[in-house]
Write a protein that holds these residues in place. Structure first.
Motif, short mmCIF file in Angstrom:
data_model
loop_
_atom_site.label_atom_id
_atom_site.label_comp_id
_atom_site.label_asym_id
_atom_site.label_seq_id
_atom_site.Cartn_x
_atom_site.Cartn_y
_atom_site.Cartn_z
N MET A 1 5.59 3.30 2.24
CA MET A 1 4.96 2.10 1.70
C MET A 1 4.81 1.08 2.83
O MET A 1 5.72 0.92 3.64
N TYR B 1 0.87 -1.17 0.00
CA TYR B 1 0.00 0.00 0.00
C TYR B 1 0.91 1.22 0.00
O TYR B 1 1.67 1.43 0.94
N ALA B 2 0.85 2.01 -1.07
CA ALA B 2 1.79 3.12 -1.26
C ALA B 2 1.12 4.48 -1.20
O ALA B 2 1.76 5.48 -1.49
N HIS B 3 -0.14 4.57 -0.80
CA HIS B 3 -0.82 5.86 -0.73
C HIS B 3 -0.76 6.45 0.68
O HIS B 3 -1.75 6.81 1.27
N ALA B 4 0.43 6.51 1.20
CA ALA B 4 0.70 7.09 2.52
C ALA B 4 2.07 7.78 2.42
O ALA B 4 2.68 7.78 1.36
#
Length: 93
Positions: free
Chosen positions: A55, A49-52
């Motif tokens: 990662m 999950y890279a939308h922070a």
């Protein structure tokens, strides 16, 4: 605070050469073991999950966090607390 010292160990600087070799390879080819469920598999199969700000990679079997990577302009942080072992293939010498 008492520090135990003796001839049986060296300080962490001795790791520099080994880590340089290890992290110069493709880490997605490594095999990791999840601390949550014990499943072993390639890093390439983790769910990332890279939308922070960084990662987060989760186990595809139990959804536990395996590793976190955060990159800043002048540093990076790597958290592997969800991994009990990471087997990194190296070229033969």
């Amino acid at each position: 605070m008492n520090r135990i010292q003796g001839p049986d160990f060296q300080d962490g600087n001795v790791l520099a050469g080994s880590f340089r070799e290890i992290f110069a390879t493709d880490i997605t080819a490594a095999t990791g073991t999840c601390a949550g469920c014990g499943t072993t598999g390639p890093v390439a199969e983790l769910r990332v999950y890279a939308h922070a700000p960084g990662m987060v990679a989760r186990c595809p079997h139990c959804d536990e966090v395996i590793l976190r990577v955060v990159r800043a302009p002048n540093a990076a942080w790597l958290d592997l607390r969800g991994t009990t072992a990471l087997r990194i293939p190296l070229p033969e010498e």
